[in-house]
Design a protein around this motif. Sequence first.
Motif, PDB file in Angstrom:
ATOM      1  N   LEU A   1       3.895  -2.014  -4.535  1.00  0.00           N
ATOM      2  CA  LEU A   1       2.327  -2.425  -4.535  1.00  0.00           C
ATOM      3  C   LEU A   1       1.353  -1.492  -3.668  1.00  0.00           C
ATOM      4  O   LEU A   1       1.760  -1.175  -2.741  1.00  0.00           O
ATOM      5  N   VAL A   2       0.198  -1.215  -4.539  1.00  0.00           N
ATOM      6  CA  VAL A   2      -0.542  -0.434  -3.645  1.00  0.00           C
ATOM      7  C   VAL A   2      -1.885  -0.761  -3.853  1.00  0.00           C
ATOM      8  O   VAL A   2      -2.516  -1.359  -4.724  1.00  0.00           O
ATOM      9  N   SER A   3      -2.930  -0.402  -3.145  1.00  0.00           N
ATOM     10  CA  SER A   3      -4.248  -0.733  -3.256  1.00  0.00           C
ATOM     11  C   SER A   3      -5.002   0.920  -2.838  1.00  0.00           C
ATOM     12  O   SER A   3      -4.286   1.818  -2.351  1.00  0.00           O
ATOM     13  N   TYR A   4      -6.312   1.109  -2.956  1.00  0.00           N
ATOM     14  CA  TYR A   4      -7.018   2.126  -2.793  1.00  0.00           C
ATOM     15  C   TYR A   4      -8.193   1.990  -1.541  1.00  0.00           C
ATOM     16  O   TYR A   4      -8.694   0.975  -1.617  1.00  0.00           O
ATOM     17  N   LYS A   5      -8.286   3.029  -0.887  1.00  0.00           N
ATOM     18  CA  LYS A   5      -9.289   2.863   0.115  1.00  0.00           C
ATOM     19  C   LYS A   5     -10.576   2.518  -0.301  1.00  0.00           C
ATOM     20  O   LYS A   5     -11.183   1.922   0.415  1.00  0.00           O
ATOM     21  N   ASP A   6     -11.045   2.980  -1.507  1.00  0.00           N
ATOM     22  CA  ASP A   6     -12.207   2.598  -2.207  1.00  0.00           C
ATOM     23  C   ASP A   6     -12.147   2.767  -3.682  1.00  0.00           C
ATOM     24  O   ASP A   6     -11.115   3.630  -4.114  1.00  0.00           O
ATOM     25  N   GLN A   7     -13.295   2.597  -4.199  1.00  0.00           N
ATOM     26  CA  GLN A   7     -13.388   2.603  -5.862  1.00  0.00           C
ATOM     27  C   GLN A   7     -13.261   4.228  -6.152  1.00  0.00           C
ATOM     28  O   GLN A   7     -12.662   4.744  -7.191  1.00  0.00           O
ATOM     29  N   LYS A   8     -14.027   5.026  -5.411  1.00  0.00           N
ATOM     30  CA  LYS A   8     -14.098   6.748  -5.749  1.00  0.00           C
ATOM     31  C   LYS A   8     -12.368   7.052  -5.643  1.00  0.00           C
ATOM     32  O   LYS A   8     -11.989   7.916  -6.437  1.00  0.00           O
ATOM     33  N   VAL A   9     -11.691   6.716  -4.528  1.00  0.00           N
ATOM     34  CA  VAL A   9     -10.280   7.175  -4.638  1.00  0.00           C
ATOM     35  C   VAL A   9      -9.400   6.841  -5.696  1.00  0.00           C
ATOM     36  O   VAL A   9      -8.632   7.494  -6.214  1.00  0.00           O
ATOM     37  N   LYS A  10      -9.753   5.494  -5.977  1.00  0.00           N
ATOM     38  CA  LYS A  10      -9.255   5.111  -7.274  1.00  0.00           C
ATOM     39  C   LYS A  10      -9.201   5.877  -8.484  1.00  0.00           C
ATOM     40  O   LYS A  10      -8.279   6.218  -9.330  1.00  0.00           O
ATOM     41  N   ALA A  11     -10.700   6.090  -8.629  1.00  0.00           N
ATOM     42  CA  ALA A  11     -10.821   6.669  -9.943  1.00  0.00           C
ATOM     43  C   ALA A  11     -10.541   8.397  -9.852  1.00  0.00           C
ATOM     44  O   ALA A  11      -9.959   8.529 -10.926  1.00  0.00           O
TER      45      ALA A  11
ATOM     46  N   VAL B   1      -3.378  -5.462   6.378  1.00  0.00           N
ATOM     47  CA  VAL B   1      -3.279  -7.174   6.065  1.00  0.00           C
ATOM     48  C   VAL B   1      -2.050  -7.531   5.514  1.00  0.00           C
ATOM     49  O   VAL B   1      -1.542  -8.588   5.843  1.00  0.00           O
ATOM     50  N   LEU B   2      -1.822  -6.965   4.140  1.00  0.00           N
ATOM     51  CA  LEU B   2      -0.638  -7.511   3.543  1.00  0.00           C
ATOM     52  C   LEU B   2       0.487  -6.453   3.826  1.00  0.00           C
ATOM     53  O   LEU B   2       0.507  -4.993   3.736  1.00  0.00           O
ATOM     54  N   PRO B   3       1.588  -7.151   3.930  1.00  0.00           N
ATOM     55  CA  PRO B   3       2.926  -6.375   4.427  1.00  0.00           C
ATOM     56  C   PRO B   3       3.382  -5.757   3.227  1.00  0.00           C
ATOM     57  O   PRO B   3       3.269  -6.397   2.031  1.00  0.00           O
ATOM     58  N   ASN B   4       4.154  -4.487   3.372  1.00  0.00           N
ATOM     59  CA  ASN B   4       4.668  -4.179   2.147  1.00  0.00           C
ATOM     60  C   ASN B   4       4.059  -3.715   0.885  1.00  0.00           C
ATOM     61  O   ASN B   4       4.194  -3.302  -0.004  1.00  0.00           O
ATOM     62  N   ARG B   5       2.583  -3.292   1.466  1.00  0.00           N
ATOM     63  CA  ARG B   5       1.521  -2.553   0.565  1.00  0.00           C
ATOM     64  C   ARG B   5       1.135  -1.455   1.094  1.00  0.00           C
ATOM     65  O   ARG B   5       0.926  -1.385   2.328  1.00  0.00           O
ATOM     66  N   ALA B   6       0.967  -0.253   0.111  1.00  0.00           N
ATOM     67  CA  ALA B   6       0.609   0.868   0.783  1.00  0.00           C
ATOM     68  C   ALA B   6      -1.106   1.076   0.238  1.00  0.00           C
ATOM     69  O   ALA B   6      -1.302   0.674  -0.746  1.00  0.00           O
ATOM     70  N   VAL B   7      -1.806   1.659   1.112  1.00  0.00           N
ATOM     71  CA  VAL B   7      -3.263   1.995   0.769  1.00  0.00           C
ATOM     72  C   VAL B   7      -3.313   3.729   0.410  1.00  0.00           C
ATOM     73  O   VAL B   7      -2.957   4.373   1.591  1.00  0.00           O
ATOM     74  N   VAL B   8      -3.833   4.006  -0.751  1.00  0.00           N
ATOM     75  CA  VAL B   8      -4.159   5.327  -0.993  1.00  0.00           C
ATOM     76  C   VAL B   8      -5.344   5.771  -0.273  1.00  0.00           C
ATOM     77  O   VAL B   8      -6.255   5.182  -0.537  1.00  0.00           O
ATOM     78  N   LEU B   9      -5.200   6.929   0.721  1.00  0.00           N
ATOM     79  CA  LEU B   9      -6.656   7.254   1.374  1.00  0.00           C
ATOM     80  C   LEU B   9      -7.272   8.337   0.633  1.00  0.00           C
ATOM     81  O   LEU B   9      -8.231   8.293   0.805  1.00  0.00           O
ATOM     82  N   GLY B  10      -6.436   8.945   0.055  1.00  0.00           N
ATOM     83  CA  GLY B  10      -7.127   9.997  -0.952  1.00  0.00           C
ATOM     84  C   GLY B  10      -5.919  10.871  -1.701  1.00  0.00           C
ATOM     85  O   GLY B  10      -4.749  10.797  -1.502  1.00  0.00           O
ATOM     86  N   ILE B  11      -6.533  11.703  -2.764  1.00  0.00           N
ATOM     87  CA  ILE B  11      -5.534  12.510  -3.295  1.00  0.00           C
ATOM     88  C   ILE B  11      -5.759  14.043  -3.053  1.00  0.00           C
ATOM     89  O   ILE B  11      -6.851  14.674  -2.555  1.00  0.00           O
TER      90      ILE B  11
END
Length: 190
Positions: A144-154, A178-188
């Motif tokens: 499971l992943v999320s992104y720092k913001d919409q720009k990073v996601k795009a 906040v959520l365990p076992n989830r990574a947040v993508v900071l940038g590419i």
Amino acid sequence: RLKAVHNNERYNGHYTVYLYFKDIGNIMSGSEFIGVVHDIEGVPTYEKIDMDNETEKKARADKEEADAKAKAEADAAKDAKGKEIAQGYIYHGINEASENSTLFQGGALEKGHAYYIKGFTPAKYSPATVAVIMTLFGESNPVLVSYKDQKVKADVMNASSLWGEYLPVTVIVTADTVLPNRAVVLGIVE
């Protein structure tokens, strides 16, 4: 010298061997023809063969050294960009990439740390929330992943998407606070 160059593309076809055949024996005991080398033109000396082989080895070694230097410079540039993205975090860079992938796949990322992840690929059927690590041998279990913001996601989606498929990219991730076992993508990175 002929044996040293007979299968060598550099010399093969560039020398001439002159033969003549000699009749040995007599009519009573039988005779046979044997070939005798009369002259050879264009065969390089042992010194020339050795010098050419040394030149070839040196050129190969120089190319390998230049390739290694170029790879090191490229890796240093990627690592510098990763450090820039990971500002404010304890950075685990390119030298720890395989360990970082293991931590990412196992959900063992630490809060406050940023990790250089090679082979990050958005999952085909849920690219916005799930990713895998792609290698030559296949892909990892989904994470499971999320992104720092919409720009990073795009940026990640644009860089990895090719005709409906997703290709691996290199990213910097951290653990979700906040959520365990989830990574947040900071940038590419690339």
